[in-house]
Each structure stands twice: as structure tokens, then as C-alpha cells.
Motif scaffolding. Sequence first.
Motif, PDB file in Angstrom:
ATOM      1  N   GLY A  96       0.815  -1.209   0.000  1.00  0.00           N
ATOM      2  CA  GLY A  96       0.000   0.000   0.000  1.00  0.00           C
ATOM      3  C   GLY A  96       0.845   1.254   0.000  1.00  0.00           C
ATOM      4  N   ARG A  97       1.957   1.219   0.732  1.00  0.00           N
ATOM      5  CA  ARG A  97       2.845   2.379   0.776  1.00  0.00           C
ATOM      6  C   ARG A  97       3.466   2.647  -0.595  1.00  0.00           C
ATOM      7  N   ILE A  98       3.840   1.568  -1.301  1.00  0.00           N
ATOM      8  CA  ILE A  98       4.408   1.726  -2.643  1.00  0.00           C
ATOM      9  C   ILE A  98       3.380   2.343  -3.581  1.00  0.00           C
ATOM     10  N   ALA A  99       2.152   1.829  -3.534  1.00  0.00           N
ATOM     11  CA  ALA A  99       1.101   2.360  -4.399  1.00  0.00           C
ATOM     12  C   ALA A  99       0.853   3.840  -4.105  1.00  0.00           C
ATOM     13  N   ARG A 100       0.828   4.205  -2.832  1.00  0.00           N
ATOM     14  CA  ARG A 100       0.601   5.606  -2.474  1.00  0.00           C
ATOM     15  C   ARG A 100       1.769   6.492  -2.907  1.00  0.00           C
ATOM     16  N   SER A 101       2.979   5.944  -2.872  1.00  0.00           N
ATOM     17  CA  SER A 101       4.158   6.744  -3.233  1.00  0.00           C
ATOM     18  C   SER A 101       4.170   7.102  -4.715  1.00  0.00           C
ATOM     19  N   ALA A 102       3.372   6.398  -5.515  1.00  0.00           N
ATOM     20  CA  ALA A 102       3.290   6.719  -6.940  1.00  0.00           C
ATOM     21  C   ALA A 102       2.550   8.024  -7.185  1.00  0.00           C
TER      22      ALA A 102
END
Length: 277
Positions: free
Chosen positions: A37-43
Amino acid sequence: MSRIDDLPPLREVIARFDLGARKALGQNFLLDLNLTGRIARSAGDLSGVTVIEIGPGPGGLTRALLNSDAAAVVAVERDNRCIVALADLVAAAEGRLRLIEGDALEVDPEAIAPAPRAIVANLPYNVATPLLIGWLKRIEQFRSLTLMFQREVADRLSAKPGSKAYGRLSVISQWRAEVRPLFNLPARAFTPPPKIESTVVQFIPRQAPEPAEFAAMEAVTAAAFGQRRKMLRASLKSLGNSEALIEECGLIPTQRAEEVPVAGFAALARAWRASRA
């Protein structure tokens, strides 16, 4: 709660479909949904964007991307076992997820996803660099690239002139994009754990990169860093009249490749291309 949140845990999917990670495919699965989820949000803001994912595996990051505002997700997967295992996720995504079985090195991103498009991926480590180079050649076609690399590769991507990590990959990446290391992930977060930490790195296309042809930049950086301990006047000899090239670009013959900024390499690329015209 979406239908995606009702799916079985990733470890259950892996056990059901016998998805033991295959070293030959560079697989290291990220199962912690907080991290995906953190990776997706960092996009960043993905509203209206078609996201391309490479190597979804059991679908951890894929789930996070589908729970974002992305218009759709197109996942490219080489392992047929994962294609089968992701069938329930495709159904739960209700038309927002398309799977493409194939080698990402052979897939044209523009052909599989409409603009605006972005790539968000936990890249297979064994093909991460050639994939990145291919995307950098057409970086203007993407809103952004948010990618995971082994930490030592990420360090090279963002390295500055004068550092030991600064090399061909640093120059090519920073020439075409703003390179932003975002955060590290420990080896224990993956199954199986790799031997080194990983880093999520974002690439934002430069609106006005230093003018130069990609092939010429590859040629001059290959020559310069191929013998990085030598001075430019020696390492660039394979390009022809190295002394004249260096003088034309305002560089110093006794400099070494690791001391030359991106703009200097772009100048070398332009001068070398002009000398061959």
C-alpha cells in the motif's frame, strides 16, 4: 470494503497454487499489504492513469494498485503459475485489471496501455536494469515510473559526480528523469528474503533534458566508464579524436569519468555525433 479486500491472504494464494519463488525469474514476493500500500501511495495521484505493473506474482502490489484511484492496471507476468493464481483477482477487479502473459523485455508499454500511463513495479532483479534503460528511452510516454531495485542499484541511480557509485546508470537516468529515492525495504519483508535491502525509486520525466541522442549518450558513457580509473583523454580514445572532443566540450583531459556531470556527457555526446556526420 471492495471485493478485492475479501480475497484470501497472499500466503494462502501462494500455498494453493504452489507459487514458490523461482530464482531464474528473479522472483522475491512482497506479501506485507502495508508495504504494498505504501508503494502504491508513493506513486502519487493515479486518477485517470493506467498503471503498468511488471511481475505481479501472487498480486500483493496489484491489490494495492486496484485499491488506488488508478483507472486500470495492466500486469505483465511471465510465470504461467501466477497468471492462473491471479484469476480471482481479475474477477474481483471487475474490468480494471488485465493480465498479459509474456516477457516484459518484449512488451511495448504504449501498445498495452493508453496515455496517461505510469509504471509501478517490484521489478524482477535479474532484468531490472535493462527494463529501466528501455523505459528511459521513451520516458516522455510516462507520467512517472515508481520502481523497486536492489539498494546498491538504487544508490547508483541517484549517485552524484565524484562518488564511487556514480556511473553510466547514474548519468543516463538523471539525464532523462528526476531520480527520487523514496524509502528502503528490509530483506525480511520479502519471500524469499534477498541478500540485500531494496529501495523504491521514482522517476519523473524531465521536461527539457540536455539535448543529445540516446545512442550517443550510451556510447560516450560506455567508453568513459568502461575504463573509469583512466583519465578522459585515455578512456575516450575509442571514440576517435578524444583530445579534440574534450576541448570542444570544455572538459579537462585529466578528469576521470566519475567527475563529469550529466551536462558534460551530453556535450560529449553531441560533439561525438557531430564528428561522425
